[in-house]
Design a protein around this motif. Structure first.
Motif, PDB file in Angstrom:
ATOM      1  N   VAL A 135      32.621  53.683 150.002  1.00 33.56           N
ATOM      2  CA  VAL A 135      33.628  54.378 149.207  1.00 33.56           C
ATOM      3  C   VAL A 135      32.954  55.024 148.004  1.00 33.56           C
ATOM      4  O   VAL A 135      32.172  54.374 147.315  1.00 33.56           O
ATOM      5  CB  VAL A 135      34.717  53.390 148.721  1.00 33.56           C
ATOM      6  CG1 VAL A 135      35.772  54.117 147.906  1.00 33.56           C
ATOM      7  CG2 VAL A 135      35.350  52.683 149.924  1.00 33.56           C
ATOM      8  N   ASN A 136      33.240  56.313 147.760  1.00 32.38           N
ATOM      9  CA  ASN A 136      32.663  56.961 146.577  1.00 32.38           C
ATOM     10  C   ASN A 136      33.710  57.542 145.637  1.00 32.38           C
ATOM     11  O   ASN A 136      33.359  58.159 144.630  1.00 32.38           O
ATOM     12  CB  ASN A 136      31.635  58.030 146.965  1.00 32.38           C
ATOM     13  CG  ASN A 136      32.232  59.157 147.782  1.00 32.38           C
ATOM     14  OD1 ASN A 136      33.436  59.244 147.982  1.00 32.38           O
ATOM     15  ND2 ASN A 136      31.373  60.040 148.268  1.00 32.38           N
ATOM     16  N   VAL A 137      34.977  57.359 145.949  1.00 34.96           N
ATOM     17  CA  VAL A 137      36.060  57.706 145.022  1.00 34.96           C
ATOM     18  C   VAL A 137      37.175  56.680 145.182  1.00 34.96           C
ATOM     19  O   VAL A 137      37.569  56.352 146.308  1.00 34.96           O
ATOM     20  CB  VAL A 137      36.613  59.125 145.263  1.00 34.96           C
ATOM     21  CG1 VAL A 137      37.963  59.308 144.563  1.00 34.96           C
ATOM     22  CG2 VAL A 137      35.646  60.178 144.753  1.00 34.96           C
ATOM     23  N   ILE A 138      37.672  56.161 144.057  1.00 34.15           N
ATOM     24  CA  ILE A 138      38.787  55.207 144.055  1.00 34.15           C
ATOM     25  C   ILE A 138      39.774  55.639 142.991  1.00 34.15           C
ATOM     26  O   ILE A 138      39.402  55.824 141.828  1.00 34.15           O
ATOM     27  CB  ILE A 138      38.312  53.773 143.738  1.00 34.15           C
ATOM     28  CG1 ILE A 138      37.243  53.315 144.743  1.00 34.15           C
ATOM     29  CG2 ILE A 138      39.480  52.798 143.720  1.00 34.15           C
ATOM     30  CD1 ILE A 138      36.578  52.004 144.352  1.00 34.15           C
ATOM     31  N   ASN A 139      41.021  55.794 143.373  1.00 35.17           N
ATOM     32  CA  ASN A 139      42.032  56.129 142.379  1.00 35.17           C
ATOM     33  C   ASN A 139      43.389  55.584 142.810  1.00 35.17           C
ATOM     34  O   ASN A 139      43.784  55.734 143.970  1.00 35.17           O
ATOM     35  CB  ASN A 139      42.120  57.641 142.163  1.00 35.17           C
ATOM     36  CG  ASN A 139      42.595  57.998 140.768  1.00 35.17           C
ATOM     37  OD1 ASN A 139      42.629  57.145 139.882  1.00 35.17           O
ATOM     38  ND2 ASN A 139      42.983  59.233 140.568  1.00 35.17           N
ATOM     39  N   HIS A 140      44.090  54.941 141.872  1.00 34.14           N
ATOM     40  CA  HIS A 140      45.439  54.428 142.092  1.00 34.14           C
ATOM     41  C   HIS A 140      46.346  55.000 141.006  1.00 34.14           C
ATOM     42  O   HIS A 140      45.959  55.059 139.845  1.00 34.14           O
ATOM     43  CB  HIS A 140      45.470  52.895 141.981  1.00 34.14           C
ATOM     44  CG  HIS A 140      44.740  52.177 143.065  1.00 34.14           C
ATOM     45  ND1 HIS A 140      45.288  51.118 143.766  1.00 34.14           N
ATOM     46  CD2 HIS A 140      43.489  52.331 143.582  1.00 34.14           C
ATOM     47  CE1 HIS A 140      44.412  50.664 144.650  1.00 34.14           C
ATOM     48  NE2 HIS A 140      43.306  51.393 144.542  1.00 34.14           N
ATOM     49  N   PHE A 141      47.540  55.398 141.385  1.00 38.23           N
ATOM     50  CA  PHE A 141      48.503  55.833 140.369  1.00 38.23           C
ATOM     51  C   PHE A 141      49.917  55.662 140.917  1.00 38.23           C
ATOM     52  O   PHE A 141      50.131  55.609 142.130  1.00 38.23           O
ATOM     53  CB  PHE A 141      48.268  57.296 139.952  1.00 38.23           C
ATOM     54  CG  PHE A 141      48.405  58.296 141.066  1.00 38.23           C
ATOM     55  CD1 PHE A 141      49.591  58.970 141.291  1.00 38.23           C
ATOM     56  CD2 PHE A 141      47.322  58.584 141.900  1.00 38.23           C
ATOM     57  CE1 PHE A 141      49.716  59.902 142.306  1.00 38.23           C
ATOM     58  CE2 PHE A 141      47.434  59.516 142.916  1.00 38.23           C
ATOM     59  CZ  PHE A 141      48.637  60.175 143.117  1.00 38.23           C
ATOM     60  N   ARG A 142      50.867  55.546 140.001  1.00 39.79           N
ATOM     61  CA  ARG A 142      52.272  55.415 140.366  1.00 39.79           C
ATOM     62  C   ARG A 142      53.024  56.685 139.967  1.00 39.79           C
ATOM     63  O   ARG A 142      52.941  57.118 138.815  1.00 39.79           O
ATOM     64  CB  ARG A 142      52.906  54.203 139.688  1.00 39.79           C
ATOM     65  CG  ARG A 142      52.329  52.870 140.136  1.00 39.79           C
ATOM     66  CD  ARG A 142      53.141  51.710 139.596  1.00 39.79           C
ATOM     67  NE  ARG A 142      53.254  51.750 138.140  1.00 39.79           N
ATOM     68  CZ  ARG A 142      53.885  50.823 137.427  1.00 39.79           C
ATOM     69  NH1 ARG A 142      54.468  49.799 138.047  1.00 39.79           N
ATOM     70  NH2 ARG A 142      53.948  50.907 136.119  1.00 39.79           N
ATOM     71  N   PRO A 143      53.775  57.289 140.866  1.00 44.23           N
ATOM     72  CA  PRO A 143      54.552  58.471 140.513  1.00 44.23           C
ATOM     73  C   PRO A 143      55.518  58.219 139.362  1.00 44.23           C
ATOM     74  O   PRO A 143      55.803  59.120 138.575  1.00 44.23           O
ATOM     75  CB  PRO A 143      55.313  58.796 141.813  1.00 44.23           C
ATOM     76  CG  PRO A 143      54.451  58.235 142.899  1.00 44.23           C
ATOM     77  CD  PRO A 143      53.858  56.990 142.315  1.00 44.23           C
TER      78      PRO A 143
END
Length: 283
Positions: free
Chosen positions: A269-277
């Protein structure tokens, strides 16, 4: 261990490094000792613009650098960002465009890449359904480690430069914010490959390095697994219902693997992103 019917060998081939984690990891937010990873991506290849990209020798992946390439990979109208909105509770692990929905153009390109380049020339057993299943397993492994503050345990599974960025972000988060990163793969109700990239390194030697990079988007409803086990009906329009709004999150993960002839590697994995609308509210 997660088993895929009729395709276990392919699944293990794609994500053998992530499969080595035991189910006990999911119960206590901690990780047992990691087995040695088959391959670690040391550096990020230059950006791919949606077509097969030949890399000049001066910019081949063997050059290690902390360059912020994610900002120039997708700069079209596909990003779902709203300049008139502000972040209420930011949860940004990396500086990466927030991808939410599929792109019709990219979906067509992905089909061409998989069926006319990757399968004929790289891996004839490769297929997207098996990859998505493995990507969900990776999502669970990585997110549980981050939620438990065990980012160091992901060395060999996550690109070194990306892991350093994530560690810096985690150090600024509260315990509650880190807990929100935790994802059970069975809580994923919608997922798709946003973009498939193929890259070649035109180096001066005779061996040409080849890489495949796939960006995945996961839509997660926290507690979905329990709802299904209790026999509850899951509404089709959960995204529009207020009672589910704060339980929905979106995860963007980018995977890369070297397919150079004679090289035995695995997906990392080379990109990790979590977000909530729900963290985005109109001003």
């Amino acid at each position: 261990m997660f088993v895929v019917k009729n395709s276990g060998k392919r699944f293990h081939k794609f994500f053998s490094n992530f499969v080595r984690f035991t189910p006990a990891v999911c119960n206590n937010n901690s990780f047992s000792s990691l087995s040695k990873c088959a391959h670690t991506t040391v550096a990020k290849p230059p950006a791919w613009n949606g077509y097969v990209h030949f890399l000049p020798a001066s910019s081949r992946p063997s050059v290690v650098g902390n360059q912020n390439t994610v900002q120039i990979r997708w700069n079209s109208t596909d990003e779902h960002q709203h300049p008139t909105r502000k972040v209420k509770k930011p949860l940004m692990l990396m500086d990466f465009p927030q991808l939410v929905w599929p792109s019709v153009v990219k979906t067509i390109r992905n089909f061409i890449m998989v069926h006319f380049i990757i399968r004929p020339y790289f891996d004839r057993d490769f297929n997207i359904p098996d990859f998505v299943i493995g990507a969900k397993q990776a999502l669970q492994v990585v997110s549980l480690a981050l939620a438990g503050g065990e980012a160091k345990q992901l060395e060999g599974l996550v690109d070194r430069v990306a892991l350093n960025d994530v560690k810096q972000s985690l150090s600024k988060m509260s315990v509650a914010e880190r807990y929100d990163i935790r994802v059970d793969k069975e809580d994923v109700y919608f997922s798709f490959p946003y973009q498939v990239g193929v890259m070649f390194d035109e180096s001066e030697d005779d061996s040409q390095k080849r890489f495949v990079e796939i960006t995945m988007v996961f839509h997660v409803l926290r507690g979905l697994k329990g709802m299904i086990e209790r026999g509850e009906t899951v509404p089709l329009n959960i995204g529009a219902l207020p009672e589910y709004r704060d339980k929905i999150s979106i995860c963007n993960y980018r995977f890369i693997k070297e397919f150079t002839k004679g090289v035995d590697s695995d997906w990392t994995v080379n990109v990790i992103n979590h977000f909530r609308p729900s963290d985005y509210i109109e001003e």
